[in-house]
Design a protein around this motif. Structure first.
Motif, PDB file in Angstrom:
ATOM      1  N   PRO A  66       7.518   2.473 -15.289  1.00  0.00           N
ATOM      2  CA  PRO A  66       8.367   1.349 -15.745  1.00  0.00           C
ATOM      3  C   PRO A  66       7.881  -0.002 -15.228  1.00  0.00           C
ATOM      4  N   TYR A  67       7.327  -0.026 -14.021  1.00  0.00           N
ATOM      5  CA  TYR A  67       6.860  -1.285 -13.442  1.00  0.00           C
ATOM      6  C   TYR A  67       5.563  -1.744 -14.094  1.00  0.00           C
ATOM      7  N   MET A  68       4.739  -0.804 -14.523  1.00  0.00           N
ATOM      8  CA  MET A  68       3.440  -1.156 -15.101  1.00  0.00           C
ATOM      9  C   MET A  68       3.566  -1.900 -16.422  1.00  0.00           C
ATOM     10  N   GLN A  69       4.756  -1.883 -17.009  1.00  0.00           N
ATOM     11  CA  GLN A  69       4.979  -2.632 -18.251  1.00  0.00           C
ATOM     12  C   GLN A  69       5.224  -4.113 -17.988  1.00  0.00           C
ATOM     13  N   ARG A  70       5.406  -4.479 -16.744  1.00  0.00           N
ATOM     14  CA  ARG A  70       5.740  -5.850 -16.390  1.00  0.00           C
ATOM     15  C   ARG A  70       4.477  -6.702 -16.282  1.00  0.00           C
ATOM     16  N   ALA A  71       4.581  -7.957 -16.683  1.00  0.00           N
ATOM     17  CA  ALA A  71       3.443  -8.876 -16.590  1.00  0.00           C
ATOM     18  C   ALA A  71       3.172  -9.286 -15.150  1.00  0.00           C
ATOM     19  N   ASP A  72       4.189  -9.158 -14.281  1.00  0.00           N
ATOM     20  CA  ASP A  72       4.021  -9.581 -12.887  1.00  0.00           C
ATOM     21  C   ASP A  72       3.706  -8.410 -11.955  1.00  0.00           C
TER      22      ASP A  72
ATOM     23  N   PRO B   3       0.838  -1.193   0.000  1.00  0.00           N
ATOM     24  CA  PRO B   3       0.000   0.000   0.000  1.00  0.00           C
ATOM     25  C   PRO B   3       0.875   1.247   0.000  1.00  0.00           C
ATOM     26  N   THR B   4       0.455   2.281  -0.703  1.00  0.00           N
ATOM     27  CA  THR B   4       1.263   3.507  -0.737  1.00  0.00           C
ATOM     28  C   THR B   4       0.394   4.736  -0.583  1.00  0.00           C
ATOM     29  N   TYR B   5       0.922   5.703   0.154  1.00  0.00           N
ATOM     30  CA  TYR B   5       0.204   6.959   0.394  1.00  0.00           C
ATOM     31  C   TYR B   5       1.216   8.075   0.621  1.00  0.00           C
ATOM     32  N   GLU B   6       1.295   8.996  -0.320  1.00  0.00           N
ATOM     33  CA  GLU B   6       2.145  10.187  -0.218  1.00  0.00           C
ATOM     34  C   GLU B   6       3.612   9.855   0.071  1.00  0.00           C
ATOM     35  N   ARG B   7       4.119   8.779  -0.578  1.00  0.00           N
ATOM     36  CA  ARG B   7       5.514   8.422  -0.359  1.00  0.00           C
ATOM     37  C   ARG B   7       6.140   7.882  -1.632  1.00  0.00           C
ATOM     38  N   SER B   8       5.885   8.527  -2.742  1.00  0.00           N
ATOM     39  CA  SER B   8       6.388   8.027  -4.025  1.00  0.00           C
ATOM     40  C   SER B   8       7.910   7.998  -4.081  1.00  0.00           C
TER      41      SER B   8
ATOM     42  N   GLU C 296       2.437  11.793  -9.093  1.00  0.00           N
ATOM     43  CA  GLU C 296       3.840  11.422  -8.898  1.00  0.00           C
ATOM     44  C   GLU C 296       4.002   9.907  -8.736  1.00  0.00           C
ATOM     45  N   THR C 297       3.074   9.282  -8.042  1.00  0.00           N
ATOM     46  CA  THR C 297       3.141   7.836  -7.852  1.00  0.00           C
ATOM     47  C   THR C 297       2.980   7.106  -9.176  1.00  0.00           C
ATOM     48  N   ARG C 298       1.992   7.516  -9.971  1.00  0.00           N
ATOM     49  CA  ARG C 298       1.769   6.855 -11.259  1.00  0.00           C
ATOM     50  C   ARG C 298       2.955   7.069 -12.198  1.00  0.00           C
ATOM     51  N   ARG C 299       3.565   8.245 -12.155  1.00  0.00           N
ATOM     52  CA  ARG C 299       4.733   8.516 -12.992  1.00  0.00           C
ATOM     53  C   ARG C 299       5.909   7.630 -12.573  1.00  0.00           C
TER      54      ARG C 299
END
Length: 306
Positions: A62-68, A15-20, A55-58
């Motif tokens: 690179p990770y969102m391209q991964r199948a895992d 889980p992440t919140y304001e800590r990108s 900022e988190t989505r940016r």
């Protein structure tokens, strides 16, 4: 070479919140694991449309391209317990583990824990934890070796007395976890409530010796500090009171001592020095003997290694 696709799939929920700015360290420590059949699940609890979400989505691109990799979006600011519960329902692993966005795994965390669970045919397991400061210096080694009695009754007493936590030390079979109500959706103490629910469900669980995760004490925001911690700790103390008939008089004194000690420590770290002083006096007053014993244990733990 081992075909990791034939291994059980482990979903790791972050889980992440304001800590990108710290999230990359956590994710990289997961991808550096010796156990390769994983699904990394980030539960983004930032407020939709906020700069933190952007900022988190940016950072995650690179990770969102991964199948895992799986991205789960909450309604925003739902809290760590609710975010983890949502991710548990959406992930696909045979096993589920957890990591906070500002902490990191050691490389063999997942492999050691899942093989331990397979060996003993467990529904859940937990291990020790190391606490570091921002300069990578060990502040505390917290051993979870509280009991040799892994019956539900033995685990319950150990949990009420000592709290088998934090979240990052856990691993559960997902099918068993889904049969509980999951994490407590409260400001603080979500992990305590989850473990309590798992024990009361009579899950088969054991302790794995060794620390395979590093948690950091730092100046950034942590839900485990401040007023949330005080409210959460008071709520947990009331919850523990329901189990006092199972405890001896001395054990009840210890629970009271720990309650005030936690409040004193969290108040000090939050800069609430007057409140910290009040709780420190209450800690000593509740049991000078336990105060001395725990002080010795704490300072010894600073120098203990894995």
């Amino acid at each position: 070479m081992t075909d990791h696709k034939n291994q059980p799939l482990i979903s790791i929920i972050v889980p992440t919140y304001e800590r990108s700015s710290l999230l990359t360290r956590a994710l990289d420590s997961i991808y550096a694991q010796t156990w390769k059949n994983i699904e990394v699940v980030v539960a983004d609890d930032n407020i939709p449309g906020s700069r933190w979400e952007e900022e988190t989505r940016r950072m995650l691109e690179p990770y969102m391209q991964r199948a895992d990799f799986l991205y789960v979006k909450t309604a925003g600011r739902t809290g760590g317990g609710a975010a983890r519960n949502l991710a548990i329902r959406q992930c696909h692993g045979d096993y589920v583990a957890f990591l906070d966005d500002d902490d990191r795994y050691l490389p063999d965390k997942l492999e050691r824990q899942v093989r331990f669970m397979q060996e003993y045919e467990l529904d859940g397991s937990y291990h020790d934890v190391r606490w570091f400061d921002e300069n990578e210096r060990q502040v505390e080694y917290r051993s979870m070796d509280y009991t040799k009695d892994y019956s539900p009754e033995g685990l319950l007493k150990a949990h009420i007395l000592h709290s088998i936590a934090p979240t990052a030390i856990y691993m559960f079979r997902r099918d068993q976890l889904l049969e509980t109500e999951g994490f407590g959706e409260v400001p603080s103490g979500q992990d305590f409530i989850l473990m309590l629910r798992c024990i009361e469900k009579r899950m088969k669980m054991r302790y794995l010796e060794g620390a395979y995760v590093i948690q950091y004490l730092h100046g950034g925001k942590r839900i485990s500090l401040g007023d949330n911690k005080v409210k959460g700790e008071n709520m947990l103390y009331e919850l523990k009171h329901q189990y006092f008939p199972l405890l001896t008089k001395d054990e009840r004194t210890y629970v009271k001592f720990r309650h005030y000690a936690v409040l004193a420590f969290s108040s000090m770290r939050s800069g609430k020095l007057l409140r910290a002083g009040k709780y420190a006096l209450m800690t000593v007053g509740s049991s000078p003997l336990y105060c001395a014993k725990e002080a010795v244990r704490y300072f010894r733990s600073k120098f203990r290694r894995k």
